[in-house]
Motif scaffolding. Sequence first.
Motif, mmCIF file in Angstrom:
data_model
loop_
_atom_site.group_PDB
_atom_site.id
_atom_site.type_symbol
_atom_site.label_atom_id
_atom_site.label_comp_id
_atom_site.label_asym_id
_atom_site.label_seq_id
_atom_site.Cartn_x
_atom_site.Cartn_y
_atom_site.Cartn_z
ATOM 1 N N PRO A 117 0.820 -1.216 0.000
ATOM 2 C CA PRO A 117 0.000 0.000 0.000
ATOM 3 C C PRO A 117 0.853 1.266 0.000
ATOM 4 C CG PRO A 117 -0.016 -1.040 2.161
ATOM 5 C CD PRO A 117 0.650 -2.011 1.232
ATOM 6 N N ALA A 118 0.366 2.274 -0.694
ATOM 7 C CA ALA A 118 1.044 3.572 -0.701
ATOM 8 C C ALA A 118 0.883 4.235 0.654
ATOM 9 C CB ALA A 118 0.469 4.448 -1.807
ATOM 10 N N LEU A 119 1.979 4.734 1.190
ATOM 11 C CA LEU A 119 1.992 5.377 2.500
ATOM 12 C C LEU A 119 2.345 6.848 2.343
ATOM 13 C CD1 LEU A 119 4.036 2.626 4.376
ATOM 14 C CD2 LEU A 119 1.550 2.814 4.239
ATOM 15 N N GLY A 120 1.796 7.677 3.180
ATOM 16 C CA GLY A 120 2.121 9.091 3.159
ATOM 17 C C GLY A 120 3.322 9.413 4.035
ATOM 18 N N LEU A 121 3.799 10.637 3.936
ATOM 19 C CA LEU A 121 4.926 11.084 4.744
ATOM 20 C C LEU A 121 4.607 10.986 6.224
ATOM 21 C CD1 LEU A 121 7.759 12.336 4.692
ATOM 22 C CD2 LEU A 121 6.671 14.583 4.565
ATOM 23 N N SER A 122 3.331 11.149 6.586
ATOM 24 C CA SER A 122 2.945 11.086 7.999
ATOM 25 C C SER A 122 3.288 9.736 8.616
ATOM 26 C CB SER A 122 1.447 11.372 8.147
ATOM 27 O OG SER A 122 0.682 10.431 7.410
ATOM 28 N N THR A 123 3.234 8.672 7.819
ATOM 29 C CA THR A 123 3.581 7.339 8.333
ATOM 30 C C THR A 123 5.052 7.287 8.732
ATOM 31 O OG1 THR A 123 1.892 6.257 6.986
ATOM 32 C CG2 THR A 123 3.701 4.882 7.778
#
Length: 419
Positions: free
Chosen positions: A66-72
């Motif tokens: 899954p694509a993750l955002g910078l927040s992760t």
Amino acid sequence: MRFLTLAAFLLACGPSSETDEAAPLVESQQALTEGAPLTTHDASCLKLQDQNTWSTYPSYMTPVGPALGLSTVLQDLNRAGPMLTASTRPPAVGYKGGFRWNDGDMATTEWIPQALTAGTSGSANVAIVSWHYAPTTAPEKGVRISVADISDMAASAVSYRHVLLVRPTSSGNFTTIPEHGGGLAWFGNSLYMADTSDGMRVFDLTQIREVDTSTTCETQIGHVGSVWCAYGYKYVLPQVSAYVVPSSITSPCRPKFSFLGKDTRGSTDVVLSGEYCNNTGTSCPYDGSTPGLGGRLYRWPMDSATSRLKTVSGLVSPERAYVMNEPNVQGVAPIMTSTATTSYWLSSTRYGGALFKVSTSASRTAYLSGSSQWARMPEGMHATGSGTNLWTVTEGVSGVTSPSLGGRVVFFAAQASLD
């Protein structure tokens, strides 16, 4: 590819009047003087072409996870960089604060810091620093970035994590990016990186993927058996597209892309790009009779709604260009206290380290490391939109780990003190 549409632009570029943007092209290069005002440069011969892999490259990464955002990533920072103190900080006019890397990153000879950009993710203030891989032996690990939470610069340390940059190659596979990583610029979810010979690569901060960190992956990249590897890094940031100089555009029109910057002062946001050159082994196409001074600075217009460069039939034209009249330039930032888009900070390793304040109307103002006015070996920079702070990263003097004597640091200074 629309190379035939570029034929009309393959003319010699040259200096022109600041007030006459329609001035004729000058085929001979003028003599250059170090420290002179910026010279307006005719860059009508230059175009960038959108490689247009915005959909293809992300689709290649779908099988990875899954694509993750910078927040992760910001919730999973695993390293601590101690804050600089009065006794450990480098000298710099207007110094306000900063940090160094952990002991391993201060001492490693495998990775060298290069570029810096900054922005926000949710409520966090974030600095992103690029490092290029130094060893000349295989495997080539390319470029990594450090994601650092700089929200609380009064804390005892800054938390950060390294993320490996990769380029998708086919469905479910990717490889490293063998570039210098000399420049970064962050707009929206797009992270631009300088590609020295060809232009700019673009990465999407919403497309981060988690990969395997087992022993198997420490020496491998891409799809390995049932897992995906990135030389032991937990996260990869994939390229989504690039803007490249077509092969039909040659020197002297064809520039180098040594460093990048971000300018939001005008009606249109721009990516700044510039050339590193010196008077010894690294010349620039426009150096002419004064090697080292012909590095050019370009302004590339941005579509703020998409965080992509503005294209016409897939081509991007520079909004404006200058000859810098400075050698060894490593970074650029706009002088945000001025609304004029003709003034800049230039970071240079000239004289062992310098910050130059430059414009089209006056000779430079210099802050030199040899006079304890600036840090040694400075690289990329970022100016906060408020015009308050100027951030920079240093690559470090070879073999020096003490931050006060030239070791690797990230710090910020008050722009008002430097004005």
